[in-house]
Design a protein around this motif. Structure first.
Motif, PDB file in Angstrom:
ATOM      1  N   PRO A 777       0.797  -1.237   0.000  1.00  0.00           N
ATOM      2  CA  PRO A 777       0.000   0.000   0.000  1.00  0.00           C
ATOM      3  C   PRO A 777       0.824   1.279   0.000  1.00  0.00           C
ATOM      4  CG  PRO A 777      -0.961  -1.605   1.490  1.00  0.00           C
ATOM      5  CD  PRO A 777       0.335  -2.189   1.024  1.00  0.00           C
ATOM      6  N   ASP A 778       1.974   1.322   0.721  1.00  0.00           N
ATOM      7  CA  ASP A 778       2.750   2.555   0.759  1.00  0.00           C
ATOM      8  C   ASP A 778       3.346   2.876  -0.619  1.00  0.00           C
ATOM      9  OD1 ASP A 778       4.367   0.312   0.958  1.00  0.00           O
ATOM     10  OD2 ASP A 778       5.913   1.343   2.117  1.00  0.00           O
ATOM     11  N   GLN A 779       3.818   1.840  -1.327  1.00  0.00           N
ATOM     12  CA  GLN A 779       4.342   2.051  -2.676  1.00  0.00           C
ATOM     13  C   GLN A 779       3.219   2.383  -3.655  1.00  0.00           C
ATOM     14  OE1 GLN A 779       6.986  -1.084  -3.997  1.00  0.00           O
ATOM     15  NE2 GLN A 779       7.886  -1.325  -1.959  1.00  0.00           N
ATOM     16  N   LEU A 780       2.043   1.790  -3.413  1.00  0.00           N
ATOM     17  CA  LEU A 780       0.889   2.062  -4.263  1.00  0.00           C
ATOM     18  C   LEU A 780       0.500   3.538  -4.157  1.00  0.00           C
ATOM     19  CD1 LEU A 780      -1.096   0.413  -6.085  1.00  0.00           C
ATOM     20  CD2 LEU A 780      -2.641   0.348  -4.116  1.00  0.00           C
ATOM     21  N   ARG A 781       0.572   4.087  -2.956  1.00  0.00           N
ATOM     22  CA  ARG A 781       0.253   5.491  -2.743  1.00  0.00           C
ATOM     23  C   ARG A 781       1.231   6.391  -3.520  1.00  0.00           C
ATOM     24  NH1 ARG A 781       1.362   5.585   2.135  1.00  0.00           N
ATOM     25  NH2 ARG A 781      -0.617   4.739   2.875  1.00  0.00           N
ATOM     26  N   THR A 782       2.523   6.068  -3.423  1.00  0.00           N
ATOM     27  CA  THR A 782       3.538   6.849  -4.132  1.00  0.00           C
ATOM     28  C   THR A 782       3.316   6.804  -5.640  1.00  0.00           C
ATOM     29  OG1 THR A 782       5.134   6.395  -2.372  1.00  0.00           O
ATOM     30  CG2 THR A 782       6.013   7.111  -4.494  1.00  0.00           C
ATOM     31  N   LEU A 783       2.996   5.596  -6.140  1.00  0.00           N
ATOM     32  CA  LEU A 783       2.769   5.439  -7.578  1.00  0.00           C
ATOM     33  C   LEU A 783       1.560   6.259  -8.026  1.00  0.00           C
ATOM     34  CD1 LEU A 783       3.454   4.067 -10.254  1.00  0.00           C
ATOM     35  CD2 LEU A 783       2.050   2.111  -9.537  1.00  0.00           C
ATOM     36  N   ALA A 784       0.496   6.259  -7.218  1.00  0.00           N
ATOM     37  CA  ALA A 784      -0.707   7.015  -7.582  1.00  0.00           C
ATOM     38  C   ALA A 784      -0.407   8.507  -7.689  1.00  0.00           C
ATOM     39  CB  ALA A 784      -1.809   6.768  -6.556  1.00  0.00           C
ATOM     40  N   LEU A 785       0.384   9.027  -6.773  1.00  0.00           N
ATOM     41  CA  LEU A 785       0.735  10.451  -6.818  1.00  0.00           C
ATOM     42  C   LEU A 785       1.598  10.763  -8.039  1.00  0.00           C
ATOM     43  CD1 LEU A 785       1.450  11.058  -3.016  1.00  0.00           C
ATOM     44  CD2 LEU A 785      -0.524  11.833  -4.343  1.00  0.00           C
ATOM     45  N   GLN A 786       2.504   9.822  -8.391  1.00  0.00           N
ATOM     46  CA  GLN A 786       3.337  10.036  -9.573  1.00  0.00           C
ATOM     47  C   GLN A 786       2.486  10.080 -10.846  1.00  0.00           C
ATOM     48  OE1 GLN A 786       6.113   6.779  -9.050  1.00  0.00           O
ATOM     49  NE2 GLN A 786       7.718   8.162  -8.330  1.00  0.00           N
ATOM     50  N   VAL A 787       1.500   9.184 -10.918  1.00  0.00           N
ATOM     51  CA  VAL A 787       0.617   9.175 -12.094  1.00  0.00           C
ATOM     52  C   VAL A 787      -0.195  10.465 -12.143  1.00  0.00           C
ATOM     53  CG1 VAL A 787      -1.307   8.010 -13.219  1.00  0.00           C
ATOM     54  CG2 VAL A 787       0.499   6.663 -12.127  1.00  0.00           C
ATOM     55  N   ARG A 788      -0.726  10.898 -10.982  1.00  0.00           N
ATOM     56  CA  ARG A 788      -1.519  12.122 -10.933  1.00  0.00           C
ATOM     57  C   ARG A 788      -0.692  13.329 -11.395  1.00  0.00           C
ATOM     58  NH1 ARG A 788      -3.489  14.724  -5.331  1.00  0.00           N
ATOM     59  NH2 ARG A 788      -1.263  15.237  -5.357  1.00  0.00           N
ATOM     60  N   ASP A 789       0.575  13.369 -10.970  1.00  0.00           N
ATOM     61  CA  ASP A 789       1.435  14.487 -11.382  1.00  0.00           C
ATOM     62  C   ASP A 789       1.635  14.502 -12.899  1.00  0.00           C
ATOM     63  OD1 ASP A 789       1.616  15.197  -8.745  1.00  0.00           O
ATOM     64  OD2 ASP A 789       3.592  14.267  -8.423  1.00  0.00           O
ATOM     65  N   ARG A 790       1.613  13.308 -13.502  1.00  0.00           N
ATOM     66  CA  ARG A 790       1.848  13.238 -14.948  1.00  0.00           C
ATOM     67  C   ARG A 790       0.610  13.643 -15.764  1.00  0.00           C
ATOM     68  NH1 ARG A 790       6.280  10.447 -16.970  1.00  0.00           N
ATOM     69  NH2 ARG A 790       7.720   9.638 -15.365  1.00  0.00           N
ATOM     70  N   ILE A 791      -0.585  13.299 -15.263  1.00  0.00           N
ATOM     71  CA  ILE A 791      -1.771  13.552 -16.094  1.00  0.00           C
ATOM     72  C   ILE A 791      -2.353  14.938 -15.853  1.00  0.00           C
ATOM     73  CG2 ILE A 791      -2.314  11.091 -16.130  1.00  0.00           C
ATOM     74  CD1 ILE A 791      -4.614  11.640 -14.248  1.00  0.00           C
ATOM     75  N   GLY A 792      -1.920  15.621 -14.796  1.00  0.00           N
ATOM     76  CA  GLY A 792      -2.420  16.973 -14.527  1.00  0.00           C
ATOM     77  C   GLY A 792      -3.821  16.953 -13.961  1.00  0.00           C
ATOM     78  N   ARG A 793      -4.735  17.659 -14.614  1.00  0.00           N
ATOM     79  CA  ARG A 793      -6.116  17.728 -14.127  1.00  0.00           C
ATOM     80  C   ARG A 793      -6.788  16.359 -14.339  1.00  0.00           C
ATOM     81  NH1 ARG A 793     -10.445  21.491 -13.621  1.00  0.00           N
ATOM     82  NH2 ARG A 793     -12.448  20.662 -14.362  1.00  0.00           N
ATOM     83  N   GLY A 794      -7.026  15.672 -13.210  1.00  0.00           N
ATOM     84  CA  GLY A 794      -7.599  14.343 -13.389  1.00  0.00           C
ATOM     85  C   GLY A 794      -7.724  13.529 -12.116  1.00  0.00           C
ATOM     86  N   VAL A 795      -8.072  12.251 -12.323  1.00  0.00           N
ATOM     87  CA  VAL A 795      -8.317  11.288 -11.246  1.00  0.00           C
ATOM     88  C   VAL A 795      -7.506  10.031 -11.528  1.00  0.00           C
ATOM     89  CG1 VAL A 795     -10.029   9.820 -10.118  1.00  0.00           C
ATOM     90  CG2 VAL A 795     -10.644  12.161 -10.788  1.00  0.00           C
ATOM     91  N   VAL A 796      -6.893   9.478 -10.466  1.00  0.00           N
ATOM     92  CA  VAL A 796      -6.138   8.230 -10.578  1.00  0.00           C
ATOM     93  C   VAL A 796      -6.665   7.251  -9.542  1.00  0.00           C
ATOM     94  CG1 VAL A 796      -3.889   7.119 -10.410  1.00  0.00           C
ATOM     95  CG2 VAL A 796      -4.075   9.428 -11.367  1.00  0.00           C
TER      96      VAL A 796
END
Length: 873
Positions: A777-796
């Motif tokens: 879960p801790d790595q999953l959280r980090t990955l989700a934030l990285q994806v969100r930073d890449r897509i900009g306005r959006g939901v992950v």
């Protein structure tokens, strides 16, 4: 949410809301005659009554509780247990309903993540104030708030504090019962929290005579019951801290849970009782025939009986203790220190009880065959089982009830009263009194045993009496177990921590193999033996010979115990007092009073000066003197012995003098090396140290040397270079771990890029939903934030599985959060698919549940929820 997280979340929630002092978690022995909804109230009663000032205005606790009023039905229901944890928050004249009610709602819905749509609430029929707070301030739906009478008025069943209560219920769904809330069905609607508003005082149950000096709060949340909700299971026996113990019992008996209702009952009993006995003994309770000790003995023997019925090789209770420590030590780390002591206690108690269980059960079953269903088992049979076989009357009653038979309790009580009238005033009723009474009668008949073992290892003796199955007999045949009483003996009877001797007793017609020697009453040595060849009978001359090598090892350990006692007092201080010991062949265990664990330098110094004294090889002298003179000489007395006017003193050189009736080496040097193995806590201000002596100590050191040499060979260094080599390897492992972390971070970045490329568009917004294998879960959280930073306005939304459980992370860009899009609203429907709940953070929400196999379905639900949320912006 696992049980340890549940406990810490509860405590942290209230600590954050006040300057809270948390009482130490200690066992609350609940009197089974009291009707207690919240065991937490017991120690706080004087504060509520205003009899004592509370040391703090607010408190939060996680308390270990034992309650045996329902012990006969444990295992047959989904929620009854003898051991449970009670979470509670308390106010002593400080906050009241206005704070307690909203806080309870916030904890359940936000900290625990339970969907409010599953919650129902009750208040007392007269409590308009609580109802108004629930409806107007918390905002619960009116049809989910129900009023009840006595069910929502808390009282102890005796005079004292009382008051209306408000309860929170969880709706398990239509499969568990009809709709309509807790007033209709409490199987479907399960109580998870009881808020008691301590505002009244009663002189008898439900008869209020006034108000308390100050209005207070006392709540009770059963941890196991709440865990069933948060972990998505049906019974308390399926929660994490219970199921592991149950599965251990199933493996012991080679059975499968869920296939046979009777087997399931026994497994549930073992799971519950295993936890109860571990915590009872860990809190200093030991098996006995009265008080808390009797409650413990009953629980332990009931567990053994269910294990015996299931089958399985060896002892069950040590395995139950280990399983309990496995799951409970994270919340109660003191269990790790107490585990050795607890295991010793249960091992001895179970081993003793199993020796009589088979024969006693055989007698009971044969007697029950003669009693028709609905009939009475005779009081004489019940008494014999209690007196001869150590069967608690409750166990006999339980076994009889399984066959539809009751016991004749009045006849049993009459037999017990007759026994008590024969016992001396110093002896209390029960198994011990009966045994002591029989031994005293035998002592009066044949006189005391002459003990020759201080100087002799063999003697010519005469058999004066034989006891078999508690009854006197004139003759014992090959294969029979018997207790033998001689006119004189070299066999030492267990006392003062020293184990009894073993050996042989031979007559012209047979041989007895002595497996133990015990003193039923002082002065009467009983040789517990098996007839290995031929037969023996009363009146025969016999040759009695102890196992000399074993005795020599015991003597080394006993003298070593005295040396170690001196060393502990020299290093730690004169407050150190012996609190128990076990002296065996080559091994010793010494319990002593001390306020904390030994530091490493103290530990090393104790071992060093003890061996220094051994090497000095001072003489060991034993002599008899008056008790007064022994005290003048400064002799130390053993913690549990009773002494007459003439006592025996064992003196080593000019440094150690103790009252002792045990056997010792002629000089300290014969102890051999004294190797201290370790030191641990066995209770409040009580420590235990263990050591090896003689050949056992040498073999232990030689084994260490062999293993050190082998380690050096594997590492390709000399033995004295092993520590440096290992340190270098540890540093290298750390460096590799850092490299691995860097590689993992890069891999996550690459994975984030891949997931971002798969994003979908809804208007001007983007969303990405994907699985991430078994990512924690801790790595999953980090990955989700990285994806969100890449897509900009959006939901992950990302998901993963781990150990069969599913995890979800939802992340929403800040601009969308400002427009009303919530990560919690998107992932909570998916969390329900996994059988769990989640946090309420709109920007970054985490959820999960036990059904990891449904992760794909959960992600599909999250994908639809994300699309709908973005379409509405």
């Amino acid at each position: 949410m696992d049980s340890n997280q549940l406990r810490s979340t509860f405590v942290r929630f209230f600590e954050e809301r006040s300057h809270t002092v948390r009482p130490s978690a200690s066992l609350i022995p609940v009197d089974p005659t009291l009707l207690l909804t919240n065991a937490g109230m017991v120690p706080f009663k004087p504060y509520f009554l205003g009899e004592e000032p509370a040391p703090y205005p607010r408190a939060v606790s996680s308390q270990k509780c034992v309650r045996t009023v329902d012990i006969d039905i444990i295992g047959t229901t989904a929620r009854h247990a003898s051991f449970f944890e009670m979470l509670g928050n308390f106010s002593f004249g400080d906050y009241f309903k206005k704070d307690a009610i909203p806080w309870s709602y916030d904890l359940v819905t936000e900290a625990f993540g339970i969907d409010p749509e599953f919650l129902w609430f009750t208040v007392h029929e007269t409590d308009d104030e609580a109802a108004q707070i629930w409806l107007d301030e918390v905002g619960v739906q009116p049809h989910r708030l129900q009023r009840r009478g006595r069910d929502n008025f808390w009282q102890m069943g005796v005079a004292g504090p009382c008051g209306p209560s408000s309860e929170i219920f969880y709706d398990r769904g239509l499969a568990y019962g009809p709709d309509g809330g807790p007033v209709v069905d409490e199987e479907r609607f399960v109580e998870i929290w009881n808020l008691v508003f301590m505002q009244n005082i009663q002189d008898q149950p439900y008869h209020v005579v006034g108000e308390l000096p100050a209005k207070s709060i006392d709540t009770g949340m059963g941890l196991e019951r709440m865990a069933t909700v948060l972990q998505g299971v049906d019974t308390i026996f399926d929660v994490d801290t219970m199921r592991h113990v149950l599965d251990t019992a199933a493996r012991f008996a080679s059975v499968t849970y869920g296939e046979d209702p009777m087997v399931d009952v026994s497994l549930r009993v073992l799971a519950d009782h295993g936890r109860a006995l571990t915590f009872l003994i860990g809190d200093g309770v030991v098996p006995s025939n009265d008080g808390r000790g009797y409650v413990l003995r009953r629980i332990l023997r009931r567990a053994v009986r269910h294990a015996w019925r299931l089958g399985g090789e060896g002892l069950i209770t040590p395995q139950l203790v280990q399983a309990t420590v496995d799951v409970m030590a994270p919340g109660y780390p003191e269990l790790l220190d107490q585990q050795g002591f607890v295991t010793d206690v249960v091992t001895r108690e179970e081993a003793r009880f199993r020796q009589t269980l088979q024969s006693g059960h055989t007698l009971l079953e044969s007697e029950l065959e003669t009693v028709p269903a609905g009939g009475l088992l005779s009081g004489a049979t019940t008494f014999k089982l209690h007196d001869t076989f150590g069967f608690p009357v409750e166990l006999t009653k339980e076994i009889a009830a399984e066959q539809g038979v009751e016991i004749d309790e009045s006849a049993f009580e009459a037999a017990m009263e007759e026994q008590r009238s024969r016992a001396r005033a110093a002896w209390k009723g029960g198994e011990s009194a009966a045994t002591a009474d029989a031994y005293r009668a035998l002592l009066d008949d044949i006189g005391p045993t002459e003990f020759l073992g201080y100087t002799d290892e063999a003697s010519r003796s005469r058999i004066l009496s034989l006891l078999r199955e508690g009854e006197q007999t004139d003759r014992a045949e090959e294969g029979q177990e018997v207790e033998v009483f001689l006119d004189r003996t070299p066999f030492y009877a267990e006392a003062g921590g020293q184990v009894g001797d073993t050996g042989l007793i031979e007559t012209e017609t047979g041989r007895l193999v002595v497996r133990d020697t015990q003193a039923g009453v002082p002065g009467l040595n009983g040789h517990r033996a098996t007839v290995g060849r031929g037969f023996v009978q009363v009146g025969q001359d016999a040759e009695a010979r102890i196992d000399s090598p074993r005795r020599e090892g015991i003597r080394k350990s006993h003298t070593g115990t005295h040396v170690l006692h001196w060393a502990l007092r020299d290093v730690l201080g004169q407050h150190v007092q012996q609190a128990g010991s076990l002296v065996e062949n080559g091994r010793l265990r010494f319990d002593f009073s001390h306020f904390g664990g030994l530091q490493q330098d103290e530990f090393a110094e104790v071992e060093r000066i003890a061996n220094e004294r051994v090497i000095d090889n001072a003489g060991v002298r034993a002599f008899e003197t008056s008790k007064e003179e022994a005290q003048t000489l400064g002799a130390l007395a053993f913690f549990g012995d009773k002494y007459g006017e003439v006592v025996r003193v064992v003196e080593i050189g000019n440094y150690s003098k103790e009252l002792c009736g045990g056997t010792h080496t002629p000089s300290a040097g014969q102890v051999g090396p004294l190797v201290v193995l370790g030191e641990s806590s066995i209770g409040s201000n009580l420590r235990r140290i263990e050591a090896l002596s003689g050949d056992h100590a040498y073999e232990y050191l030689a084994g260490l040397r062999r293993r050190l040499s082998e380690t050096g060979r594997l590492l390709r260094v000399q033995p004295d270079e092993v520590p440096g080599r290992v340190e270098a390897l540890v540093e290298r492992a750390k460096a590799l771990e850092e490299q691995l972390a860097s590689i993992s971070q890069k891999a996550r970045a690459e994975e984030a890029a891949v997931i971002a490329e798969s994003m979908e568009m809804v208007g001007e917004s983007r969303f990405a939903v994907a699985g991430a294998g078994e990512m924690p879960p801790d790595q999953l959280r980090t990955l989700a934030l990285q994806v969100r930073d890449r897509i900009g306005r959006g939901v992950v939304v990302l998901g993963s599985t781990n150990a069969g459980k599913g995890a979800l992370i939802g992340a929403v860009s800040i601009d969308l959060v400002a427009e009303g899009v919530s990560a919690a609203d998107i992932i909570l429907p998916a969390a329900r698919i996994l059988g769990g709940g989640g946090s309420r953070d709109p920007e970054l929400a985490q959820a999960g549940g036990p059904h990891g196999d449904r992760l794909g379905e959960a992600l599909d639900v999250a994908r639809e929820a994300a699309g709908r949320a973005l379409a509405e912006v």
